[in-house]
Design an enzyme around this catalytic site. Structure first.
Site, PDB file in Angstrom:
ATOM      1  N   GLY A 115      -1.265  -5.747  -1.378  1.00 37.70           N
ATOM      2  CA  GLY A 115      -0.118  -4.881  -0.674  1.00 37.70           C
ATOM      3  C   GLY A 115      -1.034  -3.790  -0.412  1.00 37.70           C
ATOM      4  O   GLY A 115      -2.388  -3.612  -0.350  1.00 37.70           O
ATOM      5  N   GLY A 117      -2.724  -0.888  -0.649  1.00 34.24           N
ATOM      6  CA  GLY A 117      -3.160  -0.079  -1.603  1.00 34.24           C
ATOM      7  C   GLY A 117      -3.988   1.182  -1.389  1.00 34.24           C
ATOM      8  O   GLY A 117      -4.099   1.946  -2.232  1.00 34.24           O
ATOM      9  N   ASP A 149      -9.040   3.036  -5.815  1.00 29.72           N
ATOM     10  CA  ASP A 149      -8.911   4.479  -5.905  1.00 29.72           C
ATOM     11  C   ASP A 149      -8.005   5.145  -4.692  1.00 29.72           C
ATOM     12  O   ASP A 149      -7.674   6.085  -4.581  1.00 29.72           O
ATOM     13  CB  ASP A 149     -10.242   5.418  -5.689  1.00 29.72           C
ATOM     14  CG  ASP A 149     -11.212   4.986  -4.863  1.00 29.72           C
ATOM     15  OD1 ASP A 149     -10.618   4.278  -3.690  1.00 29.72           O
ATOM     16  OD2 ASP A 149     -12.093   5.266  -4.638  1.00 29.72           O
ATOM     17  N   GLY A 150      -7.561   4.101  -3.804  1.00 36.76           N
ATOM     18  CA  GLY A 150      -6.846   4.409  -2.640  1.00 36.76           C
ATOM     19  C   GLY A 150      -7.501   5.009  -1.479  1.00 36.76           C
ATOM     20  O   GLY A 150      -6.781   5.566  -0.704  1.00 36.76           O
ATOM     21  N   ARG A 207       1.357  -8.944   7.911  1.00 31.69           N
ATOM     22  CA  ARG A 207       0.012  -9.923   7.720  1.00 31.69           C
ATOM     23  C   ARG A 207       0.635 -11.152   7.432  1.00 31.69           C
ATOM     24  O   ARG A 207       1.994 -11.602   6.961  1.00 31.69           O
ATOM     25  CB  ARG A 207      -0.865  -9.388   6.877  1.00 31.69           C
ATOM     26  CG  ARG A 207      -1.176  -8.056   7.036  1.00 31.69           C
ATOM     27  CD  ARG A 207      -1.211  -6.972   5.854  1.00 31.69           C
ATOM     28  NE  ARG A 207      -1.480  -5.789   6.060  1.00 31.69           N
ATOM     29  CZ  ARG A 207      -2.694  -5.232   6.221  1.00 31.69           C
ATOM     30  NH1 ARG A 207      -3.766  -6.197   5.961  1.00 31.69           N
ATOM     31  NH2 ARG A 207      -3.046  -4.209   6.772  1.00 31.69           N
ATOM     32  N   ASP A 276      -4.456 -12.016   3.927  1.00 29.39           N
ATOM     33  CA  ASP A 276      -3.857 -10.936   3.943  1.00 29.39           C
ATOM     34  C   ASP A 276      -4.440  -9.768   4.871  1.00 29.39           C
ATOM     35  O   ASP A 276      -3.735  -8.659   5.355  1.00 29.39           O
ATOM     36  CB  ASP A 276      -3.911 -10.037   2.446  1.00 29.39           C
ATOM     37  CG  ASP A 276      -5.270 -10.073   1.937  1.00 29.39           C
ATOM     38  OD1 ASP A 276      -6.005 -11.211   2.048  1.00 29.39           O
ATOM     39  OD2 ASP A 276      -5.869  -8.929   1.800  1.00 29.39           O
ATOM     40  N   ASP A 286      -7.618  -4.835  10.223  1.00 30.47           N
ATOM     41  CA  ASP A 286      -8.480  -4.669   8.644  1.00 30.47           C
ATOM     42  C   ASP A 286      -9.853  -4.716   8.858  1.00 30.47           C
ATOM     43  O   ASP A 286     -10.575  -6.119   8.550  1.00 30.47           O
ATOM     44  CB  ASP A 286      -7.988  -5.705   7.570  1.00 30.47           C
ATOM     45  CG  ASP A 286      -6.941  -4.919   6.936  1.00 30.47           C
ATOM     46  OD1 ASP A 286      -6.025  -3.972   7.597  1.00 30.47           O
ATOM     47  OD2 ASP A 286      -6.424  -5.293   5.771  1.00 30.47           O
TER      48      ASP A 286
HETATM   49  P1  AMP Z   1      -9.303  -5.250   2.189  1.00 33.37           P
HETATM   50  O1  AMP Z   1     -10.571  -6.128   1.717  1.00 33.37           O
HETATM   51  O2  AMP Z   1      -9.568  -3.829   2.412  1.00 33.37           O
HETATM   52  O3  AMP Z   1      -8.510  -6.094   3.293  1.00 33.37           O
HETATM   53  O4  AMP Z   1      -8.432  -5.233   0.729  1.00 33.37           O
HETATM   54  C1  AMP Z   1      -7.851  -6.177  -0.029  1.00 33.37           C
HETATM   55  C2  AMP Z   1      -7.046  -5.519  -0.817  1.00 33.37           C
HETATM   56  O5  AMP Z   1      -7.321  -4.508  -1.802  1.00 33.37           O
HETATM   57  C3  AMP Z   1      -5.543  -4.831  -0.079  1.00 33.37           C
HETATM   58  O6  AMP Z   1      -4.600  -4.696  -0.889  1.00 33.37           O
HETATM   59  C4  AMP Z   1      -6.035  -3.190  -0.203  1.00 33.37           C
HETATM   60  O7  AMP Z   1      -4.996  -2.539   0.082  1.00 33.37           O
HETATM   61  C5  AMP Z   1      -6.771  -3.320  -1.521  1.00 33.37           C
HETATM   62  N1  AMP Z   1      -7.847  -2.164  -1.433  1.00 33.37           N
HETATM   63  C6  AMP Z   1      -9.134  -2.342  -1.187  1.00 33.37           C
HETATM   64  N2  AMP Z   1      -9.786  -1.145  -1.044  1.00 33.37           N
HETATM   65  C7  AMP Z   1      -8.872  -0.424  -1.885  1.00 33.37           C
HETATM   66  C8  AMP Z   1      -8.842   1.039  -2.541  1.00 33.37           C
HETATM   67  N3  AMP Z   1     -10.155   1.762  -2.392  1.00 33.37           N
HETATM   68  N4  AMP Z   1      -8.075   1.512  -3.034  1.00 33.37           N
HETATM   69  C9  AMP Z   1      -6.797   0.783  -3.220  1.00 33.37           C
HETATM   70  N5  AMP Z   1      -6.675  -0.383  -2.974  1.00 33.37           N
HETATM   71  C10 AMP Z   1      -7.682  -0.964  -2.252  1.00 33.37           C
HETATM   72 MG    MG Z   2      -6.909  -5.951   3.848  1.00 34.17          MG
END
Ligand code: AMP
Ligand code: MG
Length: 527
Positions: A115, A117, A149-150, A207, A276, A286
């Protein structure tokens, strides 16, 4: 003639009087067919987490214009506060930003629920008959943050800001980027890094993983609502098909195949092709540890953390197919409804497989067409695929620069030059000059059966073979300066990359081979 400004609300106001209020009003306006209207099974509404002392680190006047926003808005009071999400706490509860839920396969393994995040959608802006969703990446924790950490760091946000705009200007479908808001707040990655919020823009951020989520959780009604949304908003022609959901799957297969051909044709490596991160619309989505190759290496792995090379350059097309296979599995509950119940599953699988097979054909054709254009060939001939393959082989052996090899090919004349040095721009990129000469001989023999003259061919080739791409070291220079609070290089680089096919002699340094220090740059997936 009466003068009609394109944005009557904002165009005539002095900067100090510009306000974000009309933008907020437009974003929070309910729209019956928006993703947000799918309801709570799909998303959670919440305000952004406040970001202290935000400042503007990057802004695209072009994306502003796409959205119908006055470019002067970036200087308006409150702009940075608005686009890091700080004002969303005051938005009405029913129109708060939202994070959506999805699942997915990461590195070939089912990862379950993921989701948004760290991304929050603000809503949509309509302009010139187009609707665009605005999403803040790095706006704080959401119910889908898991251990994260968002936040997003300035480094990776600059890479996405520059990378997405650069790909757009290469003609590759991608999410866009309106602005980059920096902050002195730091988070811990491999080291302490400052954070940023990127406003990215796309018709949809749906996605493959969204579909997988509702299929895996056995929520066929939600799955159907999502597919209906996708058809109504983005693939209306599917509604008239015998099986609209099969037609939707086919449409996604086709746009993904074309996207992959485009990536391969410029040497783009996504780096994290998890389900995703693949878009319903065939957009590049992404941006993480992505990279454009300097020296050609089919085994190029841009993501330092991808130790197995699952997402290496040469693997990308088959990984896309693998991801589409997962998407097709998620679609199965929707397919074959017109068949007798006892046959439904079997025939739905057969239908889905047939649609998936379309990937190979479309990808191969699209890539062949791109390579034909890159070599400046107007006709197709039986030996063309072998000619391309041979070129890639010798590029691989010499690690010849991907971008410059193709760019300089436009200087090759059909007749062998009197002075061998005329071929130097290409030859000099090869360690193995003899192999290069042999290939150039074969290329000239092939050009002999083309009717277009050298100048016209060169001109056409220079419109498909970029001179400027976002090389890793160029991004790194912009990042290093930005970390010292100098954002001018982001702007300069973005301006050069906005015209990647133009010669821009004043910016020749941006087209040069990477400096020695670039060889040690590694891009991890921490962002
Ligand atoms: P990504 O590799 O950036 O496509 O992220 C994969 C998943 O991890 C997704 O659900 C993102 O929202 C979550 N995510 C990545 N980095 C963070 C973060 N710093 N804080 C919260 N969720 C994250
Ligand atoms: Mg992603």
């Amino acid at each position: 003639m009466p003068h009609t400004p394109s944005s009557p609300d904002l165009a005539r106001s002095p900067v100090s009087e510009l306000t974000l209020e009309p933008v907020r009003a437009a974003l929070t306006q309910p729209r019956a067919d928006a993703f947000a209207q799918l309801g709570p099974a799909f998303l959670t509404r919440l305000p952004a987490t406040p970001l202290p002392a935000p400042y503007v680190a990057g802004f695209s006047t072009e994306v502003a214009a796409l959205l119908g926003l006055d470019p002067a808005l970036a200087q308006a009071p409150g702009f940075a506060e608005f686009f890091c999400g700080n004002t969303t706490r005051e938005w009405p509860a029913s129109a708060l930003p939202y994070a959506s839920v999805y699942s997915g396969h990461q590195f070939g393994v089912w990862a379950g629920q993921l989701g948004d995040g760290r991304a929050l959608s603000l809503g949509e802006l309509a302009h010139d008959g187009q609707r665009h969703e605005l999403q803040l990446k790095g706006a704080g924790r959401t119910p889908y943050s898991r251990m994260g950490d968002g936040r997003a760091v300035l480094r990776s946000s600059i890479r996405e800001f520059l990378g997405s705009e650069a790909l757009h200007h290469l003609g590759i479908p991608t999410t866009r980027a309106l602005c980059l808001i920096g902050s002195d707040q730091t988070v811990w990655r491999e080291t302490q890094e400052s954070t940023a919020v990127l406003t990215r823009v796309a018709p949809s951020f749906v996605r493959f993983g969204h579909f997988e989520h509702f299929a895996a959780n056995d929520l066929p009604h939600a799955l159907r609502s999502l597919a209906d949304h996708a058809i109504a908003r983005f693939y209306p022609h599917c509604a008239a098909a015998d099986d609209p959901y099969l037609a939707l799957l086919e449409a996604i297969v086709q746009v993904t195949a074309v996207l992959l051909a485009q990536w391969q044709s410029v040497g783009f490596c996504h780096g994290v092709m998890n389900t995703d991160n693949l878009s319903l619309l065939g957009l590049t989505l992404d941006y993480g540890p992505f990279g454009l190759m300097d020296g050609f290496d089919a085994g190029f792995i841009c993501n330092h953390s991808d130790t197995q090379g699952r997402y290496a350059y040469r693997m990308q097309p088959q990984v896309a197919y693998w991801n589409l296979f997962r998407l097709a599995q998620a679609f199965l509950p929707l397919l074959g409804m017109s068949y007798p119940a006892v046959q439904r599953r079997e025939r739905a699988v057969a239908d889905a497989q047939a649609v998936l097979e379309g990937f190979r054909v479309r990808f191969t054709d699209a890539l062949a067409a791109r390579m034909q254009a890159k070599l400046g060939l107007e006709t197709t001939q039986p030996g063309d695929a072998a000619l391309v393959e041979r070129l890639l082989d010798i590029m691989q052996a010499s690690h010849a620069d991907f971008t410059l090899t193709f760019r300089h090919l436009s200087r090759i004349t059909r007749a062998a030059p009197v002075e061998a040095s005329a071929d130097a721009p290409v030859r000099d990129l090869f360690v193995d000059r003899a192999a290069c000469d042999a290939w150039l001989g074969a290329y000239r023999a092939r050009l002999a059966s083309e009717t277009r003259d050298d100048a016209a061919r060169a001109q056409a080739m220079n419109q498909v073979n970029p001179r400027y791409v976002l090389r890793n070291h160029l991004a790194q220079t912009a990042i290093s300066r930005a970390q010292e609070k100098d954002f001018s290089e982001i702007e300069r680089l973005a301006a050069v990359l906005r015209r990647p096919f133009d010669e821009q002699p004043e910016h020749a340094a941006y087209a040069a081979l990477p400096p020695v220090w670039a060889a040690t740059l590694s891009v991890s997936c921490s962002s």
